[in-house]
Design a protein around this motif. Sequence first.
Motif, PDB file in Angstrom:
ATOM      1  N   THR A 302       0.826  -1.213   0.000  1.00 56.09           N
ATOM      2  CA  THR A 302       0.000   0.000   0.000  1.00 56.09           C
ATOM      3  C   THR A 302       0.857   1.259   0.000  1.00 56.09           C
ATOM      4  OG1 THR A 302      -1.730  -1.183   1.196  1.00 56.09           O
ATOM      5  CG2 THR A 302      -1.837   1.222   1.200  1.00 56.09           C
ATOM      6  N   PHE A 303       1.864   1.290   0.886  1.00 60.74           N
ATOM      7  CA  PHE A 303       2.687   2.491   1.014  1.00 60.74           C
ATOM      8  C   PHE A 303       4.076   2.342   0.376  1.00 60.74           C
ATOM      9  CE2 PHE A 303      -0.231   2.648   4.685  1.00 60.74           C
ATOM     10  CZ  PHE A 303      -0.894   3.826   4.366  1.00 60.74           C
ATOM     11  N   ASN A 304       4.645   1.166   0.447  1.00 61.30           N
ATOM     12  CA  ASN A 304       5.939   0.892  -0.203  1.00 61.30           C
ATOM     13  C   ASN A 304       7.033   1.879   0.220  1.00 61.30           C
ATOM     14  OD1 ASN A 304       4.730  -1.211  -1.868  1.00 61.30           O
ATOM     15  ND2 ASN A 304       3.824   0.461  -3.055  1.00 61.30           N
ATOM     16  N   HIS A 305       7.157   2.109   1.516  1.00 64.89           N
ATOM     17  CA  HIS A 305       8.123   3.093   2.005  1.00 64.89           C
ATOM     18  C   HIS A 305       9.554   2.722   1.628  1.00 64.89           C
ATOM     19  CE1 HIS A 305       5.170   5.418   4.138  1.00 64.89           C
ATOM     20  NE2 HIS A 305       4.787   4.389   4.876  1.00 64.89           N
ATOM     21  N   VAL A 354       0.334   8.937  14.022  1.00 68.27           N
ATOM     22  CA  VAL A 354       0.557   9.088  12.588  1.00 68.27           C
ATOM     23  C   VAL A 354      -0.767   9.039  11.828  1.00 68.27           C
ATOM     24  CG1 VAL A 354       1.614   8.037  10.557  1.00 68.27           C
ATOM     25  CG2 VAL A 354       2.891   8.188  12.699  1.00 68.27           C
ATOM     26  N   GLU A 355      -1.647   8.148  12.255  1.00 66.39           N
ATOM     27  CA  GLU A 355      -2.944   8.008  11.590  1.00 66.39           C
ATOM     28  C   GLU A 355      -3.744   9.312  11.676  1.00 66.39           C
ATOM     29  OE1 GLU A 355      -7.134   5.570  12.266  1.00 66.39           O
ATOM     30  OE2 GLU A 355      -5.301   4.884  13.255  1.00 66.39           O
ATOM     31  N   LYS A 366       1.286  19.911   8.055  1.00 68.64           N
ATOM     32  CA  LYS A 366       1.823  18.941   9.009  1.00 68.64           C
ATOM     33  C   LYS A 366       1.914  19.500  10.427  1.00 68.64           C
ATOM     34  CE  LYS A 366       4.470  15.899   5.972  1.00 68.64           C
ATOM     35  NZ  LYS A 366       3.733  14.694   6.349  1.00 68.64           N
ATOM     36  N   THR A 367       2.268  20.799  10.561  1.00 70.94           N
ATOM     37  CA  THR A 367       2.457  21.349  11.899  1.00 70.94           C
ATOM     38  C   THR A 367       1.171  21.333  12.696  1.00 70.94           C
ATOM     39  OG1 THR A 367       4.265  22.765  11.126  1.00 70.94           O
ATOM     40  CG2 THR A 367       3.208  23.369  13.197  1.00 70.94           C
ATOM     41  N   VAL A 368       0.110  21.905  12.129  1.00 68.75           N
ATOM     42  CA  VAL A 368      -1.181  21.939  12.838  1.00 68.75           C
ATOM     43  C   VAL A 368      -1.722  20.526  13.011  1.00 68.75           C
ATOM     44  CG1 VAL A 368      -3.554  22.789  12.739  1.00 68.75           C
ATOM     45  CG2 VAL A 368      -1.662  24.250  11.981  1.00 68.75           C
ATOM     46  N   ALA A 369      -1.558  19.672  11.997  1.00 68.45           N
ATOM     47  CA  ALA A 369      -2.027  18.288  12.115  1.00 68.45           C
ATOM     48  C   ALA A 369      -1.307  17.559  13.237  1.00 68.45           C
ATOM     49  CB  ALA A 369      -1.816  17.555  10.790  1.00 68.45           C
ATOM     50  N   ARG A 406      14.173  13.081   8.613  1.00 66.97           N
ATOM     51  CA  ARG A 406      14.055  14.532   8.654  1.00 66.97           C
ATOM     52  C   ARG A 406      12.603  14.911   8.400  1.00 66.97           C
ATOM     53  NH1 ARG A 406      17.430  15.372   2.947  1.00 66.97           N
ATOM     54  NH2 ARG A 406      15.935  14.234   1.662  1.00 66.97           N
ATOM     55  N   PRO A 407      12.135  16.053   8.930  1.00 63.50           N
ATOM     56  CA  PRO A 407      12.862  16.946   9.811  1.00 63.50           C
ATOM     57  C   PRO A 407      12.853  16.438  11.238  1.00 63.50           C
ATOM     58  CG  PRO A 407      10.656  17.765   9.488  1.00 63.50           C
ATOM     59  CD  PRO A 407      10.777  16.536   8.613  1.00 63.50           C
ATOM     60  N   SER A 408      13.468  17.194  12.140  1.00 64.62           N
ATOM     61  CA  SER A 408      13.444  16.847  13.551  1.00 64.62           C
ATOM     62  C   SER A 408      12.029  17.006  14.087  1.00 64.62           C
ATOM     63  CB  SER A 408      14.415  17.763  14.315  1.00 64.62           C
ATOM     64  OG  SER A 408      14.433  17.451  15.678  1.00 64.62           O
ATOM     65  N   GLY A 409      11.721  16.333  15.190  1.00 66.81           N
ATOM     66  CA  GLY A 409      10.392  16.435  15.787  1.00 66.81           C
ATOM     67  C   GLY A 409       9.552  15.214  15.482  1.00 66.81           C
ATOM     68  N   PHE A 410       8.249  15.318  15.777  1.00 67.47           N
ATOM     69  CA  PHE A 410       7.378  14.166  15.597  1.00 67.47           C
ATOM     70  C   PHE A 410       6.563  14.241  14.307  1.00 67.47           C
ATOM     71  CE2 PHE A 410       7.431  10.633  18.301  1.00 67.47           C
ATOM     72  CZ  PHE A 410       8.158  11.025  19.412  1.00 67.47           C
ATOM     73  N   ALA A 411       7.200  14.739  13.251  1.00 64.78           N
ATOM     74  CA  ALA A 411       6.593  14.670  11.931  1.00 64.78           C
ATOM     75  C   ALA A 411       7.651  14.294  10.916  1.00 64.78           C
ATOM     76  CB  ALA A 411       5.951  16.006  11.568  1.00 64.78           C
ATOM     77  N   PRO A 412       8.420  13.195  11.174  1.00 63.23           N
ATOM     78  CA  PRO A 412       9.456  12.807  10.213  1.00 63.23           C
ATOM     79  C   PRO A 412       8.832  12.415   8.877  1.00 63.23           C
ATOM     80  CG  PRO A 412       9.120  11.071  11.836  1.00 63.23           C
ATOM     81  CD  PRO A 412       8.337  12.255  12.299  1.00 63.23           C
ATOM     82  N   VAL A 413       9.486  12.856   7.804  1.00 59.02           N
ATOM     83  CA  VAL A 413       8.928  12.642   6.471  1.00 59.02           C
ATOM     84  C   VAL A 413       9.739  11.632   5.672  1.00 59.02           C
ATOM     85  CG1 VAL A 413       8.352  13.757   4.280  1.00 59.02           C
ATOM     86  CG2 VAL A 413       7.951  14.955   6.444  1.00 59.02           C
ATOM     87  N   ASP A 414      11.048  11.849   5.614  1.00 62.73           N
ATOM     88  CA  ASP A 414      11.858  10.979   4.773  1.00 62.73           C
ATOM     89  C   ASP A 414      13.283  10.917   5.281  1.00 62.73           C
ATOM     90  OD1 ASP A 414      12.929  13.420   4.147  1.00 62.73           O
ATOM     91  OD2 ASP A 414      12.260  13.446   2.076  1.00 62.73           O
TER      92      ASP A 414
END
Length: 500
Positions: A302-305, A354-355, A366-369, A406-414
């Motif tokens: 589904t995501f294939n990260h 994450v969900e 992403k920040t507000v979410a 990255r980035p730092s924090g609890f919203a890592p993207v890649d």
Amino acid sequence: MSSRVRGRIGGRFRRTAVGEMLSGVVRMDRDVFDAVAEAENPRLDAFLPRLTGAANYSKLWIGIAGAMALTGNPRIQRAAMRGVVSVASTSLIANQVAKRWWRRQRPGHGSVSVARQVRRYPKSSSFPSGHSASAAAFASGVAVEAPGIGAGVGALAGLVGFSRVYTGAHYPGDVLAGFGLGALITAIGAKIVPPPVVPDISGVETHIVDAPARPEGEGLVLVVNPASGGGTGERVLKEVEKALPSAEIVTLGPDDDVELVLEDAASRAEVLGIAGGDGTVAAAAGVARAAGKPLAVFPGGTFNHFAKQIDCATVDRTIAAVKAGTVEKVDVVTLNGGTTLLNTASIGVYPRFVEIREKYEGKTGKTVAAVIAAWRVLKEENAVEIRYDGKTLKTSLFFLGNSLYRPSGFAPVDRATIEDGLLDVRMLETGRRFSRLRTVVALLTGNLGRSPLYHELHRPEFRCEILSEPTEVAYDGEVGDKVSELDFVAHYRVLSVYRP
């Protein structure tokens, strides 16, 4: 002459010199104002009164901040928020403190022509200019987070300041003082709450391995889960059959033991292929590593990260890599000596976090979410107490990544790479006083990385003991058994994978 007399004369002279200097500055201030007031420019007469009116009560800056927030870009959203906070702080100090401390009469409503007069002439002290202070505060606040946008807003702020002189509301000195006050308050705010710093992790060089070209897929044994990805696996099977006719394809059945099938395929393969979700790919990686065989990953989940990380986001790209024989060495992580993972692992409610974040980030950014997700999950009683490096803490949000995210924090993207030999461990501490509110404030200001509640570690190994009840570990889209200890080890460039 005694020293006491000389001191008095010197002091009187200094006071007189300062007084003359200030009088000269005031005269120059009035002369500049008079020069502007006498100038005639019909275009400015039509534009600047409207601009100065738009800046009343900071409406102009709030509107720009709202537009920036709607972009969905976290950096621009942080810039908008910092700008608004700077305006609020500056407006309070300028209007409630500075204007009451320094009293100065305004130039007067009739000091400029009727065409450029504002409808409601202000009655408060002229010094400093509150409009100019707010303009400088917003522009400099935006520039702290987004310098490019801040430069554009700064030009508009300069026009607002000039409009206050042009419409007869302030002397030039009032505007300059306002600019200085707004910039100073923003600078203090940037010291108290610095902008986030994203570490540069792009300097890792890839490790390329020579491998034979396989134009027909010779030596490839591909294990396919036809049901994965809502039927994507079936499509992968057909594409590989057509493009790599020499490859052997093994189809997984609903009752098959995936690991046993993979081990059997690896025993006769020169290249082990896998088409499935991230969990299945991680299992294949463990088998391929143990057998000393390279792995070809066909995106079938589904995501294939992991497939996307190695530039195999489509089946065609993996096929091209197999045909050309381009292989790279990447890292894998083991959990408690047995389980192999390629992307991430977590305990607590991180998967739920994450969900929720992904549900809202398309609408709010992403920040507000992340703020919404953190507020919701931290209300629940789900903290896990752990002990590592002699420290004990409770955490509801525990994230571990294979290589630095990255980035730092609890919203890592890649990740910039998947071969730096490090684990990326992030923990958000709960159970401390006002921890939920402090976390939300830190997320909103982009300062989570400096919060004492946030722990971020970069190391090749991470071990901890679960002091509370045994907890489940989620990894690469799968949920594992409950454990009382966690032993994560990063294995540096031990897995050969095909990539374009």
